[in-house]
Design an enzyme around this catalytic site. Structure first.
Site, PDB file in Angstrom:
ATOM      1  N   ARG A  15      40.929  20.184 -17.717  1.00  0.00           N
ATOM      2  CA  ARG A  15      41.823  19.350 -17.083  1.00  0.00           C
ATOM      3  C   ARG A  15      42.111  19.534 -15.640  1.00  0.00           C
ATOM      4  O   ARG A  15      42.213  18.622 -14.687  1.00  0.00           O
ATOM      5  CB  ARG A  15      43.182  19.268 -18.004  1.00  0.00           C
ATOM      6  CG  ARG A  15      44.271  18.041 -17.366  1.00  0.00           C
ATOM      7  CD  ARG A  15      45.418  18.071 -18.451  1.00  0.00           C
ATOM      8  NE  ARG A  15      46.469  17.112 -17.848  1.00  0.00           N
ATOM      9  CZ  ARG A  15      47.447  17.797 -17.726  1.00  0.00           C
ATOM     10  NH1 ARG A  15      47.838  18.907 -18.119  1.00  0.00           N
ATOM     11  NH2 ARG A  15      48.631  16.998 -17.002  1.00  0.00           N
TER      12      ARG A  15
ATOM     13  N   HIS B 137      41.510  17.108 -12.708  1.00  0.00           N
ATOM     14  CA  HIS B 137      42.490  16.559 -11.752  1.00  0.00           C
ATOM     15  C   HIS B 137      42.311  17.047 -10.305  1.00  0.00           C
ATOM     16  O   HIS B 137      42.858  16.195  -9.467  1.00  0.00           O
ATOM     17  CB  HIS B 137      43.772  17.037 -12.320  1.00  0.00           C
ATOM     18  CG  HIS B 137      44.119  15.952 -13.685  1.00  0.00           C
ATOM     19  ND1 HIS B 137      45.380  15.874 -13.840  1.00  0.00           N
ATOM     20  CD2 HIS B 137      43.337  15.572 -14.472  1.00  0.00           C
ATOM     21  CE1 HIS B 137      45.445  14.977 -14.914  1.00  0.00           C
ATOM     22  NE2 HIS B 137      44.256  14.717 -15.321  1.00  0.00           N
TER      23      HIS B 137
ATOM     24  N   TRP C  92      43.503  14.723 -29.985  1.00  0.00           N
ATOM     25  CA  TRP C  92      42.543  13.361 -30.392  1.00  0.00           C
ATOM     26  C   TRP C  92      41.699  13.697 -31.519  1.00  0.00           C
ATOM     27  O   TRP C  92      41.290  12.596 -32.114  1.00  0.00           O
ATOM     28  CB  TRP C  92      41.759  13.129 -28.944  1.00  0.00           C
ATOM     29  CG  TRP C  92      42.429  12.619 -27.853  1.00  0.00           C
ATOM     30  CD1 TRP C  92      42.683  11.428 -27.517  1.00  0.00           C
ATOM     31  CD2 TRP C  92      43.252  13.313 -26.757  1.00  0.00           C
ATOM     32  NE1 TRP C  92      43.281  11.172 -26.363  1.00  0.00           N
ATOM     33  CE2 TRP C  92      43.408  12.190 -25.837  1.00  0.00           C
ATOM     34  CE3 TRP C  92      43.170  14.682 -26.472  1.00  0.00           C
ATOM     35  CZ2 TRP C  92      44.210  12.741 -24.797  1.00  0.00           C
ATOM     36  CZ3 TRP C  92      43.889  15.090 -25.305  1.00  0.00           C
ATOM     37  CH2 TRP C  92      44.415  14.015 -24.321  1.00  0.00           C
TER      38      TRP C  92
END
Length: 377
Positions: free
Chosen positions: A132, A136, A275
């Protein structure tokens, strides 16, 4: 006037007006000490006719850049010139082979791999949060203004560090500070993106071609809020965000497959849950579950999200769900759900592209990206 010339002229005037000659001689003697990496570079190939003059001129130019950088970077007005000087200096080092080798970066990769597992964090791995961070720090790129991207590692600065989409990433940055202390020569942009590559590969994902050359910028280079996806939005929002970076529908879906990893936290994004059932293993499960499970809106006090009807333990974001509703997106979801090799191949190319956004071509250490070995290879 070129960037180098623009920096050289005022730097020369100011340096001779304010710096003692001894200090100038010290700054010019940079070649014997400029390389302090863990392995030595291979010798330069035999110079072609006339190349020696260019080589010595380039090294002298690098010294002048250093002087200019020192004089300018201490004032707000000089921050732009300082960034340009760093970029030009990196280009000179690439041309003169004064850069770390592939073996140097492999050692950094191995160090990152050694700290991935931690039983006290989430599902036992920092891998997902490092992916991440890499994503990002790169996904702020705007192809029209050519701003943002991974080149300056501006998430180190406020207000970018405090953007809502970056909540919780101080964990990843903090973990990687231990690696930075051991290898202080690597830029933050290279460290963060290499950590994402390492995490994907070590969690069972595909090889990700990667190359170094990013430089560290200043707070002035930080990007405005709103350049990263808002998970509560729909397909138009996704296209606006990713088209701005230069991606198409197929690449948008491929990158979404990274949601096979990790989980959401109420104290960060506001959303909650993983998820997939294997959040520290890189697979095509995200697509299989999205397509084949029955998803219902969760009844709770948090933001709108979906949960699987069967167990109620998995979640999907609104931006995930639209991938299975939008006709163009859905055809790629189906392809990746049916063929993990295809997904791995497309994800590898697209994630590698993402990590290079915003970096000038002349800063790259190698013309073609490297494929680094897994820690156990």
């Amino acid at each position: 006037m070129s960037v180098l010339a623009a920096i050289r002229a005022p730097a020369r005037r100011n340096a001779f007006a304010t710096a003692p000659r001894a200090a100038m001689r010290s700054s010019m003697r940079m070649r014997p000490t400029i390389r302090k990496y863990s392995t030595e570079s291979p010798p330069n190939p035999p110079p072609k006719s006339g190349s020696n003059a260019w080589l010595y001129g380039s090294i002298s130019g690098a010294a002048l850049i250093s002087v200019g950088y020192y004089l300018y970077s201490t004032s707000d007005a000089g921050k732009e010139a300082a960034s340009a000087a760093k970029s030009a200096g990196q280009a000179v080092k690439v041309k003169t082979n004064l850069v770390p080798t592939k073996e140097d970066y492999q050692k950094v990769y191995n160090e990152i791999a050694s700290i991935l597992e931690d039983n006290d964090y989430d599902d036992g791995s920092y891998g997902p949060v490092l992916v991440r961070l890499a994503w990002h720090s790169s996904g702020t790129y705007d192809k029209d203004t050519k701003t943002g991207g991974s080149n300056y590692a501006t998430m180190r600065f406020e207000p970018e560090a405090l953007h809502g989409a970056n909540a919780g990433l101080q964990v990843a940055r903090g973990v990687l500070e231990k690696v930075k202390e051991k290898f202080p020569w690597i830029s933050y942009g290279d460290l963060w993106t290499l950590a994402g590559v390492c995490a994907i590969q070590e969690m069972g994902g595909p090889k990700i071609p990667w190359r170094p050359g990013r430089i560290d910028g200043f707070a002035k280079d930080a990007t405005p809020d709103g350049r990263l996806p808002d998970a509560s939005q729909g397909s138009d929002h996704l296209r606006n965000i990713f088209y701005r970076m230069g991606f198409n529908d197929q690449e948008i879906v491929a990158l979404a497959g990274a949601h096979a990893l990790g989980r959401c936290h109420p104290d960060r994004s506001g959303f909650e849950g993983p998820w997939t059932f294997s959040p520290i293993t890189f697979t095509n499960d995200f697509f299989n579950l999205l397509l084949n499970e029955k998803w219902v809106w969760r009844k709770w006090s948090g933001p709108k999200q979906l949960q699987d009807k069967k167990t109620g333990t998995l979640m999907m974001l609104p931006t995930d769900y639209v991938l299975a509703q939008d006709k163009s997106f859905k055809k790629y979801v189906k392809q990746y759900a049916e063929d993990q090799d295809l997904f791995f191949n497309d994800f590898s190319k697209t994630f590698s592209k993402l990590l290079e956004l915003g970096v000038p071509e002349n800063q790259w250490v190698t013309p073609e990206p490297w494929v680094l070995k897994n820690a156990d290879e």
